[in-house]
Design an enzyme around this catalytic site. Structure first.
Site, PDB file in Angstrom:
ATOM      1  CB  CYS A 125      -4.907  -6.909   0.478  1.00 28.40           C
ATOM      2  SG  CYS A 125      -4.330  -8.545   0.173  1.00 28.40           S
ATOM      3  CG  HIS A 239       0.251  -8.306  -0.019  1.00 33.53           C
ATOM      4  ND1 HIS A 239       0.823  -9.004   0.904  1.00 33.53           N
ATOM      5  CD2 HIS A 239      -0.960  -8.536  -0.249  1.00 33.53           C
ATOM      6  CE1 HIS A 239      -0.146  -9.950   1.314  1.00 33.53           C
ATOM      7  NE2 HIS A 239      -1.410  -9.339   0.592  1.00 33.53           N
TER       8      HIS A 239
END
Length: 332
Positions: A125, A239
């Protein structure tokens, strides 16, 4: 297409189903697979209620597309066999990402790598969020070095990670107790943990090395110098990444903004005077990666740039990227 989501009850699996619906993927039959304990339960989907099945090769036979949101061990056991039977497979685990015969793809960067392959790996990711912004800058200015510090949400550890963050935060705020941990190395509420995955002999964690290994493969730069520090923070989704790059050709913040403003998969959010910059608060649920705080880096002079990224880990960092790959495989 007859589509199967394997690992459908997990955070990424559920997101995969939602993304398929939002992007109007041509699903004629949807099969949801999970562990034996979930088999027989029902899950709401954009195509109505679907009964979850326990996975078996026989049950998956006949699928046109299999989206894997399960462990690396599962992928090693089943991904190649499914592809050999003609099923298009997109694997979200880390098991096959660095295999020479398995393309590792972020469509905005290297869609051509898909070709006629039936098995494609979805990247880490953090890597997917990073390279969407790096690649357009590389094309314009060249790229010599990348230094990145990541601020990774609990969702990176799946549904269990998000549950632990919520549960242990309640323990502190509601019950007045001390937070515990089982998913993370230390209690996450009101804390940051500079460890994601296991430590390697070089002192970096495996998560940090994945960013280096995978970025090189996706961008076709086997000798790119990359250093990463990965930190877990107490947010649910998205994130953040603080990125410093050294370029091969001179770069200015103005030129970089112009490049990123028109880059596919990137949303420029860079107006500090009005307190506009990438944040988990604004990037949650968004397909594009937010990019901002773009400024000249004084260490590398006219060849240096600093910027900040935020990307939804469950979307561009996982489910969305996987479905985008599947769309390209279908069209191919």
């Amino acid at each position: 297409m007859r589509v199967g989501v394997i690992g459908a009850t997990g955070a990424v699996g559920k997101e995969l189903v939602e993304v398929l619906g939002k992007r109007r993927f041509p699903v004629t039959q949807l099969k949801l697979f999970a562990s034996a304990r979930s088999a027989g339960t029902k899950q709401q989907t954009p195509w109505g209620e679907v009964t979850i099945e326990e996975f078996s090769p026989a049950a998956a036979r006949g699928l046109d597309l299999a989206l894997l949101a399960v462990s690396g061990d599962f992928a090693k056991a089943h991904a190649r066999a499914l592809a050999a039977e003609g099923v298009a497979v997109v694997d979200n685990s880390s098991a096959l990402r660095l295999e020479a015969d398995v393309p590792l793809v972020v469509p905005e960067v290297n869609a051509d790598a898909i070709g006629t392959h039936k098995l494609i790996a979805n990247p880490n990711c953090t890597t997917a969020i990073l390279v969407v912004a790096l690649e357009p800058l590389r094309r314009e200015f060249g790229l010599k070095r990348v230094i990145v510090s990541t601020y990774q949400a609990a969702s990176g550890a799946g549904a269990e990670g998000m549950q632990e963050l919520e549960q242990e935060t309640r323990r502190v705020l509601v019950e007045g107790g001390q937070p515990g941990n089982s998913v993370f190395a230390w209690p996450l509420p009101f804390n940051v943990i500079p460890q994601i995955d296991s430590f390697q002999p070089n002192g970096y964690t495996r998560e940090e090395m994945k960013v280096a290994w995978e970025s090189r493969k996706i961008m076709g730069l086997p000798d790119l110098l990359v250093s990463c520090t990965a930190v877990r923070i107490p947010t649910f989704r998205v994130h953040g990444e603080a990125v410093t790059i050294e370029t091969e050709r001179p770069v200015t913040p103005e030129a970089a903004r112009a490049v990123l403003a028109k880059a596919a998969g990137v949303k420029l959010v860079d107006d500090p005077a009005n307190k506009l910059y990438p944040m988990p608060l604004t990037a949650t649920g968004q397909d594009d990666v937010e990019a901002g705080r773009i400024r000249a880096n004084p260490v590398f002079g006219e060849y240096g740039l600093d910027f900040f990224l935020c990307g939804d880990q469950l979307l561009k960092g996982a489910a969305l990227n996987a479905v985008q790959i599947a769309e390209r495989m279908r069209l191919g």
